[in-house]
Design a protein around this motif. Structure first.
Motif, PDB file in Angstrom:
ATOM      1  N   ALA A  61       0.698  -1.131  -0.009  1.00 48.51           N
ATOM      2  CA  ALA A  61       0.091   0.080  -0.131  1.00 48.51           C
ATOM      3  C   ALA A  61       0.958   1.168  -0.016  1.00 48.51           C
ATOM      4  O   ALA A  61       0.699   2.300  -0.693  1.00 48.51           O
ATOM      5  CB  ALA A  61      -0.953  -0.025   1.340  1.00 48.51           C
ATOM      6  N   VAL A  88      -8.314  -3.433  -1.377  1.00 48.25           N
ATOM      7  CA  VAL A  88      -7.449  -4.421  -0.335  1.00 48.25           C
ATOM      8  C   VAL A  88      -8.198  -5.560  -0.063  1.00 48.25           C
ATOM      9  O   VAL A  88      -9.532  -5.601   0.144  1.00 48.25           O
ATOM     10  CB  VAL A  88      -7.385  -3.205   1.006  1.00 48.25           C
ATOM     11  CG1 VAL A  88      -6.928  -4.359   2.220  1.00 48.25           C
ATOM     12  CG2 VAL A  88      -6.680  -2.215   0.911  1.00 48.25           C
ATOM     13  N   THR A 134      -6.789 -11.436   3.374  1.00 51.47           N
ATOM     14  CA  THR A 134      -6.315 -10.253   4.152  1.00 51.47           C
ATOM     15  C   THR A 134      -7.152 -10.014   5.350  1.00 51.47           C
ATOM     16  O   THR A 134      -8.427  -9.917   5.065  1.00 51.47           O
ATOM     17  CB  THR A 134      -6.373  -8.939   3.105  1.00 51.47           C
ATOM     18  OG1 THR A 134      -5.523  -9.198   2.011  1.00 51.47           O
ATOM     19  CG2 THR A 134      -5.732  -7.614   3.986  1.00 51.47           C
ATOM     20  N   LEU A 163      -6.534  -4.533   7.126  1.00 50.89           N
ATOM     21  CA  LEU A 163      -7.339  -3.729   6.291  1.00 50.89           C
ATOM     22  C   LEU A 163      -7.287  -2.288   7.238  1.00 50.89           C
ATOM     23  O   LEU A 163      -6.818  -1.063   6.227  1.00 50.89           O
ATOM     24  CB  LEU A 163      -8.720  -4.137   6.109  1.00 50.89           C
ATOM     25  CG  LEU A 163      -9.830  -3.053   5.543  1.00 50.89           C
ATOM     26  CD1 LEU A 163      -9.466  -2.669   4.153  1.00 50.89           C
ATOM     27  CD2 LEU A 163     -11.205  -3.502   5.482  1.00 50.89           C
TER      28      LEU A 163
END
Length: 211
Positions: A114, A127, A142, A147
């Protein structure tokens, strides 16, 4: 980016082009805020032709059209932007090719990716996969904790992706997301109009409670 609120990622599911375009139009009519055209198993010519037809729909409803992975298709039919994954060209190369005006979305599963995306010119992050999904084989999951960390530490708009449906929307309360990406819950809905309207209400509640 308010356009990320209810983000439709298309799936083919062996639909005819006519049925596929009908579903996309019903989704646009009833509240999706962005469309990402995802075509993995077709020719370049067919992808291009389908993209042109989808853009005619999204333009009617003033909704951005994002092309999945294919920079050449994005540029050839003047889509609003492109979304790339981990295995595509380097982010900064994609940005140099599409220019500063087009939207660039980047998929990420980690905080490190990111940060790289922000540094190299991404406009928003996708994400996930947060939940199991059939659109990719054995996707790395994830966590909601990751997140939230990405949202807190990387100053880019974030859309949650991967297996998101109306019945798991509450997972995203108080996460700070900007929107959700939905595939099968819209594309395979018995009543697309009703499903999109219902999803829109659900995500608006989540976003309001995340402020």
């Amino acid at each position: 980016m308010k356009e990320l609120k209810l983000y439709l990622v298309t799936g083919r599911y062996e639909f005819s082009d006519e049925m596929f375009l009908k579903i996309v139009e019903e989704a646009c009519q009833n509240g999706v805020t962005m469309v990402q055209l995802r075509e993995k198993d077709t020719t370049t010519r067919h992808f291009y032709q389908l993209a042109v037809e989808v853009k005619q729909i999204t333009d009617r409803y003033d909704i951005p059209l994002i092309i999945n992975d294919r920079i050449d298709i994005c540029l050839a039919m003047d889509a609003d932007g492109v979304h790339i994954g981990d295995d595509e060209m380097p982010i900064k190369v994609v940005r140099s090719l599409i220019g500063p005006e087009k939207i660039l979305g980047v998929s990420t599963k980690t905080t490190e990716r990111a940060r790289e995306a922000k540094k190299e010119g991404a406009d928003y992050l996708g994400v996930g996969a947060i939940f199991p999904t059939k659109t990719k084989q054995n996707p790395q999951r994830t966590s909601v904790e990751t997140l939230k960390t990405i949202i807190e530490e990387v100053e880019l708009p974030v859309v949650a992706i991967g297996g998101i449906k109306e019945d798991n929307m509450e997972t995203f309360k108080n996460t700070g997301i900007d929107g959700v990406a939905v595939v099968s819950d819209i594309m395979l809905a018995e009543n697309v109009a009703h499903k999109v309207q219902s999803l829109k209400k659900s995500v608006e509640i989540v976003l309001e409670e995340s402020k």
